[in-house]
Design an enzyme around this catalytic site. Structure first.
Site, mmCIF file in Angstrom:
data_model
loop_
_atom_site.group_PDB
_atom_site.id
_atom_site.type_symbol
_atom_site.label_atom_id
_atom_site.label_comp_id
_atom_site.label_asym_id
_atom_site.label_seq_id
_atom_site.Cartn_x
_atom_site.Cartn_y
_atom_site.Cartn_z
ATOM 1 N N ASP A 7 0.819 -1.218 0.000
ATOM 2 C CA ASP A 7 0.000 0.000 0.000
ATOM 3 C C ASP A 7 0.850 1.264 0.000
ATOM 4 O OD1 ASP A 7 0.997 -0.410 2.544
ATOM 5 O OD2 ASP A 7 -0.945 -0.712 3.493
ATOM 6 N N HIS A 25 -7.105 -4.709 10.413
ATOM 7 C CA HIS A 25 -6.913 -4.463 8.981
ATOM 8 C C HIS A 25 -5.644 -5.138 8.481
ATOM 9 C CE1 HIS A 25 -4.429 -0.433 9.289
ATOM 10 N NE2 HIS A 25 -3.698 -1.481 9.535
ATOM 11 N N ASN A 69 -7.148 -2.772 14.490
ATOM 12 C CA ASN A 69 -8.559 -3.034 14.177
ATOM 13 C C ASN A 69 -8.721 -4.246 13.261
ATOM 14 O OD1 ASN A 69 -7.576 -2.086 11.773
ATOM 15 N ND2 ASN A 69 -9.027 -0.400 11.541
ATOM 16 N N GLU A 77 -9.644 -2.004 5.469
ATOM 17 C CA GLU A 77 -10.206 -1.682 6.778
ATOM 18 C C GLU A 77 -11.484 -2.494 7.028
ATOM 19 O OE1 GLU A 77 -8.226 -0.079 8.550
ATOM 20 O OE2 GLU A 77 -7.978 2.026 8.048
HETATM 21 P P1 PGA Z 1 2.364 -1.522 12.581
HETATM 22 O O1 PGA Z 1 1.125 -1.454 11.627
HETATM 23 O O2 PGA Z 1 3.276 -2.552 12.012
HETATM 24 O O3 PGA Z 1 2.984 -0.157 12.530
HETATM 25 O O4 PGA Z 1 1.855 -1.890 13.934
HETATM 26 C C1 PGA Z 1 0.594 -2.631 11.092
HETATM 27 C C2 PGA Z 1 -0.635 -2.276 10.316
HETATM 28 O O5 PGA Z 1 -1.307 -1.288 10.674
HETATM 29 O O6 PGA Z 1 -0.937 -2.976 9.346
#
Ligand code: PGA
Length: 240
Positions: free
Chosen positions: A67, A138, A136, A143
């Site tokens: 992404d 995702h 959450n 999302e």
């Molecule tokens: P993080 O994020 O590795 O910074 O915890 C993971 C994500 O939000 O997919």
């Protein structure tokens, strides 16, 4: 899905780096599916260390990233292209022309998304895909929602994600609200998937992911993929 619980973030990262490194050694022209955020940094550190020791050669490898924030170009230090260059690509011998990160400044984002999906198909999907998991649930920027868009698409970030990612920006107001992300179907094109979670803040998401399949927890869809390894540290696994 196979599960591994490790004592620490270091051990989680090292186990994942071992799987990726075996992939590069056994198939030097492999396609690596890469992710950004805090979670994979330990893996990249380990891979760089093995590269420097002469144990890994990235010269024939290609990569696809999950992404990118909409509106940020690759020179912006908050962009995921910048993150990848800084944390991996500039420090190993991968040919940058073979690295793919969505273009946050694409003039026509929708047409860009279609081309990105074509690129994934042209590469035959990732040989091994690394995934972090959002608080959450995702995956990439897929999302929680009642309906998920399957292929690469433009999306809006939820407030929970904006809040979680604000730590990388000067203020929450600076966090982009939109992004380009591979969809769950794009991710499912990977032959093998490694999902990683560390820290207590991921414990609810890991629990939800294993409890039942729902688009309200996009990570839970990974239970349907035939070749997934989940590696968590103790804290992330504590509610399972
Ligand atoms: P993080 O994020 O590795 O910074 O915890 C993971 C994500 O939000 O997919």
């Amino acid at each position: 899905m196979r599960y591994f619980e490790t004592d620490t973030y270091y051990h989680m990262s090292r186990m994942a780096a071992n799987i990726i490194s075996a992939q590069i050694i056994t198939k030097p022209d492999c396609v690596l599916g890469l992710a950004t955020g805090s979670t994979p940094i330990g893996i990249y550190k380990q891979l760089i260390e093995w590269y420097k020791k002469g144990d890994l050669d990235f010269s024939d490898a290609a990569s696809i990233n999950l992404d990118e924030y909409l509106g940020l170009d690759g020179t912006n230090d908050q962009s995921y292209r910048y993150f990848m260059n800084k944390n991996l690509f500039d420090r190993v011998n991968i040919n940058k022309e073979n690295t793919n990160v969505p273009d946050g400044k694409a003039e026509n984002a929708e047409s860009f998304c279609r081309k990105y999906e074509d690129k994934i198909d042209e590469l035959g999907g990732a040989d091994v895909q690394i995934l972090g998991i959002g608080r959450n649930g995702h995956i990439g920027f897929n999302e929680p929602d009642s309906v998920l868009v399957p292929t690469t698409h433009l999306t809006s970030l939820t407030e929970s994600t904006v809040e979680a990612n604000a730590r990388f920006f000067a203020s929450e107001a600076d966090v982009p609200r939109h992004a380009i992300t591979m969809g769950m179907r794009s991710i499912f094109k990977a032959k093998k998937i490694i999902v990683l979670a560390n820290g207590e803040s991921k414990a609810d998401a890991v629990k939800a992911m294993l409890e039942g399949i729902s688009t309200k927890c996009p990570a839970s869809l990974l239970c349907l993929h035939p070749n997934v390894v989940l590696i968590c540290d103790k804290a992330a696994y504590s509610k399972v």
